[in-house]
Design a protein around this motif. Structure first.
Motif, PDB file in Angstrom:
ATOM      1  N   UNK A 339     -10.936   3.679  17.530  1.00 43.41           N
ATOM      2  CA  UNK A 339     -11.320   3.700  16.113  1.00 43.41           C
ATOM      3  C   UNK A 339     -10.156   3.154  15.296  1.00 43.41           C
ATOM      4  N   UNK A 340     -10.461   2.415  14.219  1.00 42.74           N
ATOM      5  CA  UNK A 340      -9.406   1.695  13.524  1.00 42.74           C
ATOM      6  C   UNK A 340      -9.554   1.790  12.008  1.00 42.74           C
ATOM      7  N   UNK A 341      -8.412   1.696  11.322  1.00 38.73           N
ATOM      8  CA  UNK A 341      -8.374   1.656   9.863  1.00 38.73           C
ATOM      9  C   UNK A 341      -7.400   0.563   9.449  1.00 38.73           C
ATOM     10  N   UNK A 342      -7.884  -0.395   8.649  1.00 35.28           N
ATOM     11  CA  UNK A 342      -7.056  -1.521   8.208  1.00 35.28           C
ATOM     12  C   UNK A 342      -6.397  -1.205   6.868  1.00 35.28           C
ATOM     13  N   UNK A 343      -5.103  -1.541   6.772  1.00 40.82           N
ATOM     14  CA  UNK A 343      -4.315  -1.287   5.574  1.00 40.82           C
ATOM     15  C   UNK A 343      -3.692  -2.589   5.081  1.00 40.82           C
ATOM     16  N   UNK A 344      -3.707  -2.796   3.766  1.00 43.30           N
ATOM     17  CA  UNK A 344      -3.135  -4.006   3.166  1.00 43.30           C
ATOM     18  C   UNK A 344      -2.076  -3.632   2.146  1.00 43.30           C
ATOM     19  N   UNK A 345      -0.935  -4.316   2.248  1.00 43.11           N
ATOM     20  CA  UNK A 345       0.155  -4.148   1.294  1.00 43.11           C
ATOM     21  C   UNK A 345       0.058  -5.258   0.256  1.00 43.11           C
ATOM     22  N   UNK A 346       0.152  -4.907  -1.001  1.00 35.80           N
ATOM     23  CA  UNK A 346       0.087  -5.877  -2.098  1.00 35.80           C
ATOM     24  C   UNK A 346       1.216  -6.893  -1.942  1.00 35.80           C
ATOM     25  N   UNK A 347       0.851  -8.191  -1.901  1.00 30.60           N
ATOM     26  CA  UNK A 347       1.853  -9.242  -1.728  1.00 30.60           C
ATOM     27  C   UNK A 347       2.876  -9.243  -2.849  1.00 30.60           C
ATOM     28  N   UNK A 348       2.471  -8.816  -4.034  1.00 27.93           N
ATOM     29  CA  UNK A 348       3.406  -8.789  -5.160  1.00 27.93           C
ATOM     30  C   UNK A 348       4.463  -7.700  -4.980  1.00 27.93           C
TER      31      UNK A 348
END
Length: 777
Positions: A339-348
């Motif tokens: 099972x997976x959860x994707x996380x994104x860091x704001x490029x700014x």
């Protein structure tokens, strides 16, 4: 465009940027040399990427700066965009009007070239920035212009680059320029040359080396194909219906790099050919420093600051409530596996790398198992490098827990599915619940804890930087060498630019303190401006320092706090900070020192040692010392585990104090015994909640306190000689039963207790209490 005539077969355009140094009487040699080279190409038109004039776009500056291109402007061949200096570092129409008048073009426009061959779209991006999810006022008009263009090629111009490996770095508040239909984005602002292909396939060409100085490269932007900060030059665009060729040409006519764009079947531009460029200085440039050192989200509180989660086909989740908290529950991966959860860091906030980072996860699991993070590893080159796993034991099931995972070489380049930076992976389809996550970039350990300069000696990691808006000269005051700022001819603030040697301190953030020894021949005030990670400003001001008439011509010393200070050379002249004197104050500096507060590593070690000391010798004093040490930690991920350990120590201290009070108290009255009985019950509750390995002597202490209390109860009843017997209170009876059980066991327990309470309780009352006691055990 005349539809009765064909599209032009071929056209040559020149692109220059950040070239107008002659406007402030800088050396004009490079600007003139670039202009001569551009004219040798005989381009049909010249485009600019902004900062056509320095320093404030004043009328006299514009005339001087444009002298090499006057004939092109007069011939209508010159198409500029306006940069921050053309606007006088503001956005008022009045400040840019001298340039508008001279160039005879508005601040935003579309120029069509070659009868439909190319549209140059200039949306005045310098003064149109996005914020969060909102777009600037010009966005709809810009979008309609791009989508409505029938030209073979659409080129957008914006001064600040969306992505850059240079000094100013990324400007994500201009990312709205990227939209379908745009084939090439021109930019300047950073004084170097660079070609970047974004993850979405957009081509960004930075041309900021047109003559007004060069600025260094920093951490490499994702998708950077070519970058050069050592040569002045310009770009030459050769455009046909089938292709757009961009050449980066430096003085002397050398083609340092080129790329060729063509269109695919859907009409999207792609790089069909490019130079086989090799970076002559691999690994050069400053180490990366994030715009924000911390990003996080908390589902339960609804807070998100630079870190987001998103659904993806192999990473579904359900937002629901678990154990009293709102959380994300990982759902079964329909493609099998974890099972997976994707996380994104704001490029700014954080982009590129590598960074030493750590991720703190608040989680809960209904079953034993494990999970880990998969991240973009600079060392391994894998976008899905596995971290050390977190194990969930059977004794940790259905509890909210916190884990911190170290990522020693993390990059944030949006390389995972859906443009994500991180993926939480729970093997065996573990339905893990996640309530919060936090990413912290760990600052590099500085080589020193302070830098200083004293004009009576040599600088020690700190020095002043001569700059056109910050002139100064050395003087002697009372036999002592010092530095006096000269008048800033560009505005009413006198500036002294200061640079910290990168070999001493670089990056951050650090909590710092500046100590300045100063004097002034007149009354006035000044501020220190520094690069702040907390606000994101490169010119964050400290509280203003006032110089009263009584302080004139005397040496003074001031200490200024610089919370969350960054050292990454973002100010003019690659400075780290500057002192600004109001109303052209001619202040004098004798010495200055920057001290870093104890580094995070040192503070963490001190806090860990203090907590360990409290655990070894629990007391109110050791707990207080440890609390003070933990309070100095900036990083919640470091502080939270230590705070949890201290909570256990505080419980131990509380239980000890309760039990010691019972043993030492005068238990001769009913009220005193009642209080002691309540204290014993509270102490036993605390002991029961402590981990078994942390209880130590507390069970024995509790037994001793119970023995003391039972003796006091018996003495109290023995002292009642006459009158109607008092009935024994049930809490007292429970103490007597427990004490008797501890001493004699359960054989004849009821008889022993009846003999003690004698006339103060019935046999039935004692029998019922004993049965309940034994059942509870």
């Amino acid at each position: 465009m005349d539809p009765t005539k064909p599209v032009q077969d071929e056209m040559v355009l020149a692109v220059i940027g950040d070239y107008g140094g002659c406007g402030v009487d800088r050396t004009c040699a490079e600007e003139n040399q670039v202009a001569d080279m551009v004219h040798s190409w005989n381009p049909q038109y010249i485009l600019t990427t902004g900062d056509n004039t320095y320093q404030q776009g004043l009328p006299q500056e514009v005339v001087k700066a444009q002298a090499p291109y006057k004939s092109d402007i007069d011939a209508g061949k010159f198409f500029p965009i306006m940069g921050n200096h053309d606007y006088g570092n503001g956005c008022s129409p009045e400040s840019v009007q001298p340039s508008v008048d001279y160039f005879k073009v508005p601040v935003a426009y579309v120029a069509g070239f070659g009868n439909g061959l190319l549209d140059f779209v200039n949306p005045d991006a310098n003064c149109n920035q996005s914020s969060g999810t909102s777009t600037p006022p010009i966005y709809d008009q810009y979008k309609n212009t791009v989508t409505g263009s029938s030209a073979e090629w659409v080129v957008t111009g914006g001064h600040q680059p969306i992505y850059s490996s240079g000094k100013a770095g990324n400007n994500m508040d201009r990312s709205w320029e990227m939209m379908p239909g745009v084939d090439l984005i021109l930019a300047g602002h950073d004084h170097h040359a660079e070609h970047i292909v974004t993850a979405d396939g957009y081509n960004i060409a930075i041309s900021g080396n047109g003559g007004a100085g060069l600025t260094p490269l920093f951490s490499t932007a994702p998708g950077s194909q070519f970058r050069d900060a050592e040569h002045f030059g310009a770009m030459r665009l050769t455009v046909t219906k089938e292709s757009l060729k961009a050449e980066y040409i430096s003085l002397g006519g050398t083609v340092d790099y080129f790329f060729v764009l063509k269109k695919d079947a859907q009409g999207k531009a792609y790089v069909a050919e490019r130079s086989d460029w090799v970076d002559p200085h691999p690994g050069s440039g400053q180490g990366p420093a994030p715009n924000k050192p911390t990003v996080l989200f908390d589902v339960d509180s609804g807070m998100s600051d630079g870190l987001t989660y998103h659904d993806y086909e192999d990473g579904p989740f359900l937002e629901t409530e678990v154990g009293g908290r709102k959380a994300l529950v990982l759902q079964k991966n329909p493609f099998g596996g974890a099972n997976q959860l994707y996380l994104s860091v704001d490029d700014a906030a954080i982009l590129g790398g590598p960074y030493k980072a750590k991720v703190t996860i608040s989680y809960r699991s209904p079953a034993a198992g494990s999970f880990l993070l998969q991240y973009d590893s600079a060392d391994a080159g894998s976008a899905y490098q596995k971290s050390t796993p977190v194990t969930i034991g059977a004794d940790q099931v259905d509890q909210w827990l916190t884990a911190t995972i170290e990522l020693p070489d993390a990059r944030f380049a949006n390389r995972q599915n859906g443009g994500a930076d991180l993926r939480l992976s729970a093997p065996g389809n573990l339905p893990l619940a996640v309530s919060a996550a936090r990413v912290d970039v760990v600052p590099p350990a500085p080589a020193v804890d302070h830098v200083s300069m004293d004009f009576s000696g040599e600088p020690d990691g700190l020095d002043w930087i001569p700059y056109e808006s910050g002139p100064a000269h050395e003087i002697t005051v009372g036999g002592r060498r010092a530095l006096q700022v000269d008048r800033n001819t560009f505005n009413s603030g006198n500036n002294l630019y200061l640079g910290v040697n990168d070999a001493f301190i670089h990056g951050g953030p650090y909590d710092a303190k500046a100590t300045i020894e100063y004097r002034s021949p007149v009354a006035g005030s000044f501020v220190l401006q520094y690069d702040s990670a907390a606000t994101g400003s490169a010119y964050q001001s400290t509280p203003r320092v006032q110089i009263t008439p009584e302080m004139v011509n005397t040496w003074q010393t001031v200490k200024l706090d610089l919370p969350q200070a960054m050292f990454r050379n973002r100010q003019n002249g690659n400075a780290d900070m500057r002192i600004v004197g109001a109303n052209n104050l001619p202040f004098i500096i004798g010495s200055m020192r920057i001290d870093l507060a104890g580094s995070q590593a040192q503070a963490l070690k001190a806090a860990q040692d203090a907590v360990a000391a409290a655990e070894a010798a629990p007391s109110a004093e050791t707990v207080k010392t440890a609390e003070e040490a933990v309070a100095k930690l900036r990083d919640r991920a470091d502080a939270d585990p230590l705070t949890a350990r201290l909570a256990v120590v505080r419980q131990i201290v509380q239980a000890r104090e309760l039990l010691a009070g019972i043993v030492s108290a005068d238990l001769s009255t009913q009220a005193s015994i009642d209080g002691a009985v309540a204290d014993l019950a509270e102490a036993r509750t605390i002991i029961g909640k402590l981990p078994a390995d942390r209880r130590g002597d507390l069970p024995a202490d509790a037994a001793a306190a119970q023995r003391r209390l039972a003796e006091a109860i018996k003495a109290f009843f023995d002292g009642l000689q006459a009158g109607k017997p008092d009935r024994v209170a049930r809490p007292w009876l429970d103490v007597l039963i427990a004490d008797t059980y501890e001493r004699t066991g359960k054989d004849d327990l009821q008889g022993e207790v009846i003999r003690i309470v004698n006339r103060h309780a019935t046999g039935a009352e004692v029998e019922a209490a004993v049965k309940e006691f034994l059942a509870n055990r």
